[in-house]
Design a protein around this motif. Structure first.
Motif, PDB file in Angstrom:
ATOM      1  N   UNK A 113      -9.399  67.305   4.558  1.00 11.10           N
ATOM      2  CA  UNK A 113     -10.109  66.035   4.485  1.00 11.10           C
ATOM      3  C   UNK A 113     -11.526  66.303   4.014  1.00 11.10           C
ATOM      4  N   UNK A 114     -11.900  65.631   2.952  1.00 12.06           N
ATOM      5  CA  UNK A 114     -13.243  65.789   2.410  1.00 12.06           C
ATOM      6  C   UNK A 114     -14.178  64.865   3.173  1.00 12.06           C
ATOM      7  N   UNK A 115     -15.255  65.416   3.728  1.00 13.48           N
ATOM      8  CA  UNK A 115     -16.172  64.619   4.539  1.00 13.48           C
ATOM      9  C   UNK A 115     -16.902  63.564   3.713  1.00 13.48           C
ATOM     10  N   UNK A 116     -17.110  63.820   2.435  1.00 16.62           N
ATOM     11  CA  UNK A 116     -17.842  62.863   1.616  1.00 16.62           C
ATOM     12  C   UNK A 116     -17.005  61.615   1.333  1.00 16.62           C
ATOM     13  N   UNK A 117     -15.676  61.692   1.465  1.00 17.29           N
ATOM     14  CA  UNK A 117     -14.832  60.535   1.171  1.00 17.29           C
ATOM     15  C   UNK A 117     -14.417  59.782   2.426  1.00 17.29           C
ATOM     16  N   UNK A 118     -14.902  60.155   3.582  1.00 15.61           N
ATOM     17  CA  UNK A 118     -14.533  59.450   4.794  1.00 15.61           C
ATOM     18  C   UNK A 118     -15.274  58.124   4.843  1.00 15.61           C
ATOM     19  N   UNK A 119     -14.565  57.054   5.234  1.00 10.20           N
ATOM     20  CA  UNK A 119     -15.234  55.759   5.313  1.00 10.20           C
ATOM     21  C   UNK A 119     -16.222  55.743   6.478  1.00 10.20           C
ATOM     22  N   UNK A 120     -17.243  54.921   6.334  1.00  7.02           N
ATOM     23  CA  UNK A 120     -18.218  54.780   7.417  1.00  7.02           C
ATOM     24  C   UNK A 120     -17.545  54.096   8.598  1.00  7.02           C
ATOM     25  N   UNK A 121     -17.981  54.428   9.780  1.00  5.93           N
ATOM     26  CA  UNK A 121     -17.385  53.842  10.976  1.00  5.93           C
ATOM     27  C   UNK A 121     -17.697  52.353  11.019  1.00  5.93           C
ATOM     28  N   UNK A 122     -16.652  51.555  11.214  1.00  9.79           N
ATOM     29  CA  UNK A 122     -16.818  50.118  11.290  1.00  9.79           C
ATOM     30  C   UNK A 122     -17.358  49.742  12.664  1.00  9.79           C
ATOM     31  N   UNK A 123     -18.153  48.676  12.741  1.00 11.61           N
ATOM     32  CA  UNK A 123     -18.641  48.268  14.056  1.00 11.61           C
ATOM     33  C   UNK A 123     -17.483  47.860  14.955  1.00 11.61           C
ATOM     34  N   UNK A 124     -17.649  48.098  16.229  1.00 13.46           N
ATOM     35  CA  UNK A 124     -16.597  47.815  17.192  1.00 13.46           C
ATOM     36  C   UNK A 124     -16.398  46.325  17.368  1.00 13.46           C
ATOM     37  N   UNK A 125     -17.455  45.564  17.427  1.00  9.09           N
ATOM     38  CA  UNK A 125     -17.374  44.123  17.608  1.00  9.09           C
ATOM     39  C   UNK A 125     -18.429  43.464  16.721  1.00  9.09           C
ATOM     40  N   UNK A 126     -18.060  42.350  16.059  1.00  8.24           N
ATOM     41  CA  UNK A 126     -18.974  41.698  15.134  1.00  8.24           C
ATOM     42  C   UNK A 126     -19.140  40.215  15.404  1.00  8.24           C
ATOM     43  N   UNK A 127     -18.460  39.689  16.398  1.00  5.71           N
ATOM     44  CA  UNK A 127     -18.512  38.266  16.687  1.00  5.71           C
ATOM     45  C   UNK A 127     -19.918  37.855  17.081  1.00  5.71           C
ATOM     46  N   UNK A 128     -20.297  36.627  16.710  1.00  5.29           N
ATOM     47  CA  UNK A 128     -21.600  36.100  17.075  1.00  5.29           C
ATOM     48  C   UNK A 128     -21.596  35.409  18.419  1.00  5.29           C
ATOM     49  N   UNK A 129     -20.421  35.055  18.921  1.00  5.31           N
ATOM     50  CA  UNK A 129     -20.339  34.370  20.208  1.00  5.31           C
ATOM     51  C   UNK A 129     -20.553  35.382  21.332  1.00  5.31           C
ATOM     52  N   UNK A 130     -21.373  35.023  22.310  1.00  9.33           N
ATOM     53  CA  UNK A 130     -21.687  35.911  23.418  1.00  9.33           C
ATOM     54  C   UNK A 130     -20.989  35.436  24.685  1.00  9.33           C
ATOM     55  N   UNK A 131     -20.392  36.392  25.408  1.00  9.64           N
ATOM     56  CA  UNK A 131     -19.675  36.074  26.640  1.00  9.64           C
ATOM     57  C   UNK A 131     -20.189  36.930  27.785  1.00  9.64           C
ATOM     58  N   UNK A 132     -19.917  36.467  28.990  1.00  9.72           N
ATOM     59  CA  UNK A 132     -20.211  37.229  30.195  1.00  9.72           C
ATOM     60  C   UNK A 132     -19.091  36.997  31.194  1.00  9.72           C
ATOM     61  N   UNK A 133     -18.923  37.930  32.113  1.00 14.89           N
ATOM     62  CA  UNK A 133     -17.955  37.779  33.188  1.00 14.89           C
ATOM     63  C   UNK A 133     -18.741  37.413  34.437  1.00 14.89           C
ATOM     64  N   UNK A 134     -18.386  36.317  35.120  1.00 16.13           N
ATOM     65  CA  UNK A 134     -19.122  35.950  36.327  1.00 16.13           C
ATOM     66  C   UNK A 134     -19.153  37.109  37.327  1.00 16.13           C
TER      67      UNK A 134
END
Length: 160
Positions: free
Chosen positions: A92-113
């Protein structure tokens, strides 16, 4: 196979077992000496010379065994980490590896009570939890909740 395992045993473990055995022998000798004496003033030398040092050696041996096992476990973790880091996919060539995608991209914010963090809606920690509710802007402003270290939401993300 048994000899290979014995060579890997940490020397502190051997010292711990030796201290435990010596302490047990001293306690038995002290008990035997005390049991043969009728008066307390004749029992005190056995307590001072055998039983008390024996108990101290037993405690020291237990501490050495605990330390030795922790050191052995730490060495094994380091070895496994080295194996994990060394195990790269071949070809595996390191220069051709894709950049890590963000884990979460949603704009809505949540919380657990009752929780202490606020998350993006697609964060794996709250995704699919029916008890997760939208974050109130007053809660964000008050600083009661902190941002999730997994999905890394920012307070500037749109939440309404």
């Amino acid at each position: 196979m048994r000899t290979a395992r014995l060579r890997t045993v940490h020397p502190v473990l051997w010292a711990g077992w030796a201290a435990l055995a010596t302490g047990a022998v001293l306690c038995v000798i002290g008990w035997y000496g005390i049991s043969g004496e009728r008066y307390a003033e004749r029992q005190l030398p056995y307590l001072a010379s055998c039983t008390v040092p024996g108990a101290a050696l037993i405690i020291a041996g237990a501490v050495l065994l605990t330390h030795g096992r922790n050191a052995l476990a730490a060495a094994r973790v380091e070895e496994l980490y080295g194996l994990l880091v060394a195990a790269e996919p071949a070809g595996v060539d390191e220069s051709r590896q894709p950049a890590a995608a963000p884990l979460a991209v949603s704009g809505e914010l949540l919380m657990v009570p009752g929780g202490t963090l606020w998350h993006r809606a697609d964060c794996p920690l709250v995704a699919g939890k029916p008890e997760a509710v939208p974050v109130d802007s007053r809660v964000l402003a008050s600083g009661e909740l902190g941002p999730c270290p997994i999905c890394e939401p920012s307070a500037a993300d749109p939440d309404d």
